[in-house]
Scaffold this active site. Structure first.
Site, PDB file in Angstrom:
ATOM      1  N   LYS A   1      21.290  94.319 118.538  1.00  0.00           N
ATOM      2  CA  LYS A   1      20.361  93.248 118.762  1.00  0.00           C
ATOM      3  C   LYS A   1      21.107  91.727 118.743  1.00  0.00           C
ATOM      4  O   LYS A   1      20.807  90.967 119.603  1.00  0.00           O
ATOM      5  CB  LYS A   1      19.157  93.289 117.785  1.00  0.00           C
ATOM      6  CG  LYS A   1      18.247  94.533 117.912  1.00  0.00           C
ATOM      7  CD  LYS A   1      17.370  94.546 119.327  1.00  0.00           C
ATOM      8  CE  LYS A   1      16.819  95.770 119.579  1.00  0.00           C
ATOM      9  NZ  LYS A   1      16.325  95.754 120.933  1.00  0.00           N
TER      10      LYS A   1
ATOM     11  N   SER B   1      14.634  91.584 116.944  1.00  0.00           N
ATOM     12  CA  SER B   1      13.947  92.010 115.612  1.00  0.00           C
ATOM     13  C   SER B   1      14.208  91.188 114.485  1.00  0.00           C
ATOM     14  O   SER B   1      15.354  90.455 114.484  1.00  0.00           O
ATOM     15  CB  SER B   1      14.480  93.526 115.604  1.00  0.00           C
ATOM     16  OG  SER B   1      14.251  94.094 114.183  1.00  0.00           O
TER      17      SER B   1
ATOM     18  N   TYR C   1      22.281  99.158 114.500  1.00  0.00           N
ATOM     19  CA  TYR C   1      21.252  99.065 115.466  1.00  0.00           C
ATOM     20  C   TYR C   1      20.969  97.294 115.461  1.00  0.00           C
ATOM     21  O   TYR C   1      20.896  96.694 116.560  1.00  0.00           O
ATOM     22  CB  TYR C   1      19.731  99.566 114.849  1.00  0.00           C
ATOM     23  CG  TYR C   1      18.557  99.030 115.320  1.00  0.00           C
ATOM     24  CD1 TYR C   1      18.044  99.114 116.842  1.00  0.00           C
ATOM     25  CD2 TYR C   1      17.795  98.338 114.678  1.00  0.00           C
ATOM     26  CE1 TYR C   1      16.943  98.523 117.163  1.00  0.00           C
ATOM     27  CE2 TYR C   1      16.581  97.655 114.978  1.00  0.00           C
ATOM     28  CZ  TYR C   1      16.135  97.704 116.415  1.00  0.00           C
ATOM     29  OH  TYR C   1      14.941  97.163 116.986  1.00  0.00           O
TER      30      TYR C   1
HETATM   31  P1  NAD Z   1       9.946 102.629 121.878  1.00  0.00           P
HETATM   32  O1  NAD Z   1      11.301 103.684 121.587  1.00  0.00           O
HETATM   33  O2  NAD Z   1       8.719 103.440 121.777  1.00  0.00           O
HETATM   34  O3  NAD Z   1      10.275 102.202 123.277  1.00  0.00           O
HETATM   35  C1  NAD Z   1      11.630 101.978 123.989  1.00  0.00           C
HETATM   36  C2  NAD Z   1      11.570 102.688 125.508  1.00  0.00           C
HETATM   37  O4  NAD Z   1      12.865 102.195 126.116  1.00  0.00           O
HETATM   38  C3  NAD Z   1      11.476 104.063 125.322  1.00  0.00           C
HETATM   39  O5  NAD Z   1      10.379 104.434 126.240  1.00  0.00           O
HETATM   40  C4  NAD Z   1      12.692 104.667 125.725  1.00  0.00           C
HETATM   41  O6  NAD Z   1      12.466 105.737 126.533  1.00  0.00           O
HETATM   42  C5  NAD Z   1      13.239 103.595 126.707  1.00  0.00           C
HETATM   43  N1  NAD Z   1      14.787 103.540 126.752  1.00  0.00           N
HETATM   44  C6  NAD Z   1      15.792 103.538 125.702  1.00  0.00           C
HETATM   45  N2  NAD Z   1      16.628 103.563 126.406  1.00  0.00           N
HETATM   46  C7  NAD Z   1      16.726 103.374 127.620  1.00  0.00           C
HETATM   47  C8  NAD Z   1      17.520 103.314 128.743  1.00  0.00           C
HETATM   48  N3  NAD Z   1      18.853 103.335 128.455  1.00  0.00           N
HETATM   49  N4  NAD Z   1      16.990 103.164 130.107  1.00  0.00           N
HETATM   50  C9  NAD Z   1      15.691 103.011 130.246  1.00  0.00           C
HETATM   51  N5  NAD Z   1      14.809 103.320 129.317  1.00  0.00           N
HETATM   52  C10 NAD Z   1      15.343 103.593 127.927  1.00  0.00           C
HETATM   53  O7  NAD Z   1      10.159 101.528 121.037  1.00  0.00           O
HETATM   54  P2  NAD Z   1       9.183 100.335 120.799  1.00  0.00           P
HETATM   55  O8  NAD Z   1       9.004 100.287 119.589  1.00  0.00           O
HETATM   56  O9  NAD Z   1       8.417 100.086 121.851  1.00  0.00           O
HETATM   57  O10 NAD Z   1      10.211  99.192 120.835  1.00  0.00           O
HETATM   58  C11 NAD Z   1      10.683  98.395 122.234  1.00  0.00           C
HETATM   59  C12 NAD Z   1      11.760  97.291 121.907  1.00  0.00           C
HETATM   60  O11 NAD Z   1      11.403  96.457 120.646  1.00  0.00           O
HETATM   61  C13 NAD Z   1      13.137  98.071 121.488  1.00  0.00           C
HETATM   62  O12 NAD Z   1      13.950  97.372 121.944  1.00  0.00           O
HETATM   63  C14 NAD Z   1      13.181  97.665 119.928  1.00  0.00           C
HETATM   64  O13 NAD Z   1      14.644  97.754 119.397  1.00  0.00           O
HETATM   65  C15 NAD Z   1      12.533  96.628 119.736  1.00  0.00           C
HETATM   66  N6  NAD Z   1      11.841  96.434 118.594  1.00  0.00           N
HETATM   67  C16 NAD Z   1      10.888  97.293 117.750  1.00  0.00           C
HETATM   68  C17 NAD Z   1      10.521  97.234 116.646  1.00  0.00           C
HETATM   69  C18 NAD Z   1       9.277  98.326 116.281  1.00  0.00           C
HETATM   70  O14 NAD Z   1       9.323  98.454 115.025  1.00  0.00           O
HETATM   71  N7  NAD Z   1       8.838  99.185 116.942  1.00  0.00           N
HETATM   72  C19 NAD Z   1      10.631  96.144 115.672  1.00  0.00           C
HETATM   73  C20 NAD Z   1      11.633  95.084 116.455  1.00  0.00           C
HETATM   74  C21 NAD Z   1      12.158  95.379 117.566  1.00  0.00           C
HETATM   75  C1  UD1 Z   2      12.588  98.950 109.927  1.00  0.00           C
HETATM   76  C2  UD1 Z   2      14.202  98.943 110.010  1.00  0.00           C
HETATM   77  C3  UD1 Z   2      14.420  97.572 110.965  1.00  0.00           C
HETATM   78  C4  UD1 Z   2      13.462  97.813 112.177  1.00  0.00           C
HETATM   79  C5  UD1 Z   2      12.086  97.874 111.782  1.00  0.00           C
HETATM   80  C6  UD1 Z   2      10.958  98.259 113.115  1.00  0.00           C
HETATM   81  C7  UD1 Z   2      15.264 100.050 108.290  1.00  0.00           C
HETATM   82  C8  UD1 Z   2      15.874  99.828 107.124  1.00  0.00           C
HETATM   83  N1  UD1 Z   2      14.774  98.866 108.934  1.00  0.00           N
HETATM   84  O1  UD1 Z   2      12.116  98.145 109.127  1.00  0.00           O
HETATM   85  O2  UD1 Z   2      15.494  97.555 111.426  1.00  0.00           O
HETATM   86  O3  UD1 Z   2      13.591  96.496 113.110  1.00  0.00           O
HETATM   87  O4  UD1 Z   2      11.804  99.361 110.981  1.00  0.00           O
HETATM   88  O5  UD1 Z   2      11.380  99.407 113.624  1.00  0.00           O
HETATM   89  O6  UD1 Z   2      15.087 101.016 108.639  1.00  0.00           O
HETATM   90  N2  UD1 Z   2       8.546 102.744 103.419  1.00  0.00           N
HETATM   91  C9  UD1 Z   2       8.155 103.786 102.548  1.00  0.00           C
HETATM   92  N3  UD1 Z   2       8.108 105.181 102.962  1.00  0.00           N
HETATM   93  C10 UD1 Z   2       8.362 105.381 104.261  1.00  0.00           C
HETATM   94  C11 UD1 Z   2       8.925 104.473 105.069  1.00  0.00           C
HETATM   95  C12 UD1 Z   2       8.639 103.267 104.832  1.00  0.00           C
HETATM   96  O7  UD1 Z   2       8.023 103.590 101.394  1.00  0.00           O
HETATM   97  O8  UD1 Z   2       8.313 106.713 104.542  1.00  0.00           O
HETATM   98  C13 UD1 Z   2       8.616 101.130 102.971  1.00  0.00           C
HETATM   99  C14 UD1 Z   2      10.052 100.686 103.279  1.00  0.00           C
HETATM  100  O9  UD1 Z   2      10.778 101.029 101.994  1.00  0.00           O
HETATM  101  C15 UD1 Z   2       9.753  99.260 103.590  1.00  0.00           C
HETATM  102  C16 UD1 Z   2       8.186  99.540 104.146  1.00  0.00           C
HETATM  103  O10 UD1 Z   2       7.760 100.494 103.966  1.00  0.00           O
HETATM  104  O11 UD1 Z   2       9.308  98.524 102.447  1.00  0.00           O
HETATM  105  C17 UD1 Z   2       8.677  99.394 105.898  1.00  0.00           C
HETATM  106  O12 UD1 Z   2       9.156 100.346 106.213  1.00  0.00           O
HETATM  107  P1  UD1 Z   2       9.642 100.468 108.025  1.00  0.00           P
HETATM  108  O13 UD1 Z   2       8.182 100.711 108.481  1.00  0.00           O
HETATM  109  O14 UD1 Z   2      10.387 101.476 107.893  1.00  0.00           O
HETATM  110  O15 UD1 Z   2      10.024  98.984 108.313  1.00  0.00           O
HETATM  111  P2  UD1 Z   2      11.109  98.124 107.906  1.00  0.00           P
HETATM  112  O16 UD1 Z   2      12.092  98.753 106.753  1.00  0.00           O
HETATM  113  O17 UD1 Z   2      10.771  96.789 107.400  1.00  0.00           O
END
Ligand code: NAD
Ligand code: UD1
Length: 337
Positions: A152, A124, A148
């Site tokens: 990572k 991330s 978190y």
């Molecule tokens: P998500 O929660 O929708 O998907 C993660 C999946 O992993 C879920 O289905 C959950 O049930 C499963 N899971 C969690 N722990 C587990 C375990 N111990 N064993 C088996 N399955 C397990 O999240 P996502 O948005 O699809 O994210 C996927 C990956 O990408 C995550 O590692 C997350 O940290 C990373 N990531 C997500 C974002 C984002 O904004 N969505 C941003 C940066 C990184």
């Molecule tokens: C967040 C996480 C980051 C994670 C990413 C993807 C935090 C501090 N960071 O990033 O670690 O990798 O999600 O899952 O939680 N905002 C509002 N109102 C809301 C929600 C968000 O104003 O209700 C604003 C936030 O202040 C930010 C932007 O929208 O400026 C994006 O927020 P968000 O979608 O939560 O993502 P990140 O904070 O970038």
């Protein structure tokens, strides 16, 4: 090629699964449903015409992993499984280290035993902490600002150590910026449980009438309109980034690190306006103080992924909002139980 997707029924995993099926690859999904629903499998089938192989399993359960890998050998793994709520990680750090870090170690041991040596890991942009210069390049300093993010960074370090000890491994660390969007069919999308933490799912719930108004966390940042700026990337562009990383990783052992972002930042108010355009009405919002731990701006330099993987994000912010709106309006309460 059989590709294991841990966390395969989650938001990014399920969209990547669709893309792999479309390309004629064979995804093998594994999930413990900690943050996803079984109905995702029906929707993948509806969209692609193929029901993916699925195993209910926890990545911390070595015996179960061995069983899965014996029944269904795989050539590579995309490791999505993990917990991802920043606030929750501050409240329950041990849960995050156990699930994300320990879980990854158990998975790696099972992969070693099964002689799988290619991994794509979901990292991330959070690993850059409060970056000083924009856009962010992969060599920028890393820093964790919450458990978190630290989980990572720890996993990135573990994977690097493994690649030193065993150079036959190919490890690709994909640092996602802000994944949003949904499948254009409207059948699949992001389905957060409880109150959404992230901006776009929150706006979508306001648009569909599940929430009264958006709370904008701070309008006094040093950005053009004072609200936070982020690099939002369509989940299908992200899915294609995984395919590109897989093809590259398979041919290149060692450790590879890529930003997956568009290179373009948008403010909270710009995203809100874009969503209003697609849903056809004004959406109420109120400004509140900054959210603890937020940075002012964060956007990627995606040049390395372009050069080495031949991948770039193509879908616009309007397209992201259109697809989210189609998903949210067709499924106001997300996937069925
Ligand atoms: P998500 O929660 O929708 O998907 C993660 C999946 O992993 C879920 O289905 C959950 O049930 C499963 N899971 C969690 N722990 C587990 C375990 N111990 N064993 C088996 N399955 C397990 O999240 P996502 O948005 O699809 O994210 C996927 C990956 O990408 C995550 O590692 C997350 O940290 C990373 N990531 C997500 C974002 C984002 O904004 N969505 C941003 C940066 C990184
Ligand atoms: C967040 C996480 C980051 C994670 C990413 C993807 C935090 C501090 N960071 O990033 O670690 O990798 O999600 O899952 O939680 N905002 C509002 N109102 C809301 C929600 C968000 O104003 O209700 C604003 C936030 O202040 C930010 C932007 O929208 O400026 C994006 O927020 P968000 O979608 O939560 O993502 P990140 O904070 O970038």
């Amino acid at each position: 090629m059989n590709v294991l997707l841990t966390g395969g029924t989650g938001y990014i995993g399920s969209h990547t699964c669709v893309r792999l099926i479309e390309l004629g690859l064979r995804p093998v999904l594994l999930d413990n449903f900690a943050n996803s629903k079984r109905a995702v499998l029906d929707r993948i089938e509806r969209v692609t015409g193929v029901r993916p192989l699925f195993f209910e399993a926890d990545i911390r359960d070595r015996r179960r992993l061995d069983e899965v890998l014996a029944v269904q050998p795989v050539d590579a793994v995309i490791h999505f499984a993990g917990l991802k709520a920043v606030g929750e990680s501050v409240q329950r750090p041990l849960t995050y280290y156990d699930n994300n870090v320990h879980g990854t170690c158990v998975l790696l041991e099972a992969l070693q035993a099964a002689e799988v040596r290619t991994m794509i890991f979901s990292s991330s942009a959070t690993v850059y902490g409060d970056a000083r210069t924009m856009p962010i390049v992969e060599d920028a300093p890393t820093e964790a600002t919450n458990p978190y993010g630290r989980s990572k960074l720890m996993i990135e370090g573990i994977l690097r150590d493994l690649a030193v000890a065993q150079p036959e491994w190919s490890i690709t660390l994909l640092r996602y910026f802000n994944p949003v969007g949904a499948h254009p069919s409207g059948a699949m999308g992001e389905d957060p449980q409880g109150i959404p933490n992230n901006l776009v799912p929150f706006i979508a719930q306001v648009a569909v009438g599940r929430r009264d108004r958006l709370t904008v966390f701070g309008d006094d940042y040093p950005t053009p309109d004072g609200t936070g700026v982020r690099d939002y990337i369509h989940v299908l562009d992200l899915a294609e980034g995984h395919v590109a990383a897989l093809q590259h990783g398979h041919r290149h052992p060692g450790v590879h690190v890529y930003n997956l972002g568009t290179g373009q930042g948008y403010s909270v108010l710009e995203v809100l306006r874009a969503f209003e355009r697609v849903c056809g009405r004004e959406l109420p919002y109120a400004v509140a103080p900054r959210r603890a731990g937020d940075v002012a701006s964060c956007w990627a330099d995606p040049e390395r992924a372009g050069r080495e993987l031949g991948w770039r994000a193509e879908r616009s912010l309007d397209r992201m909002c259109e697809d989210v709106w189609r998903w949210q309006s067709a499924n106001p309460t997300g996937y069925p139980e």
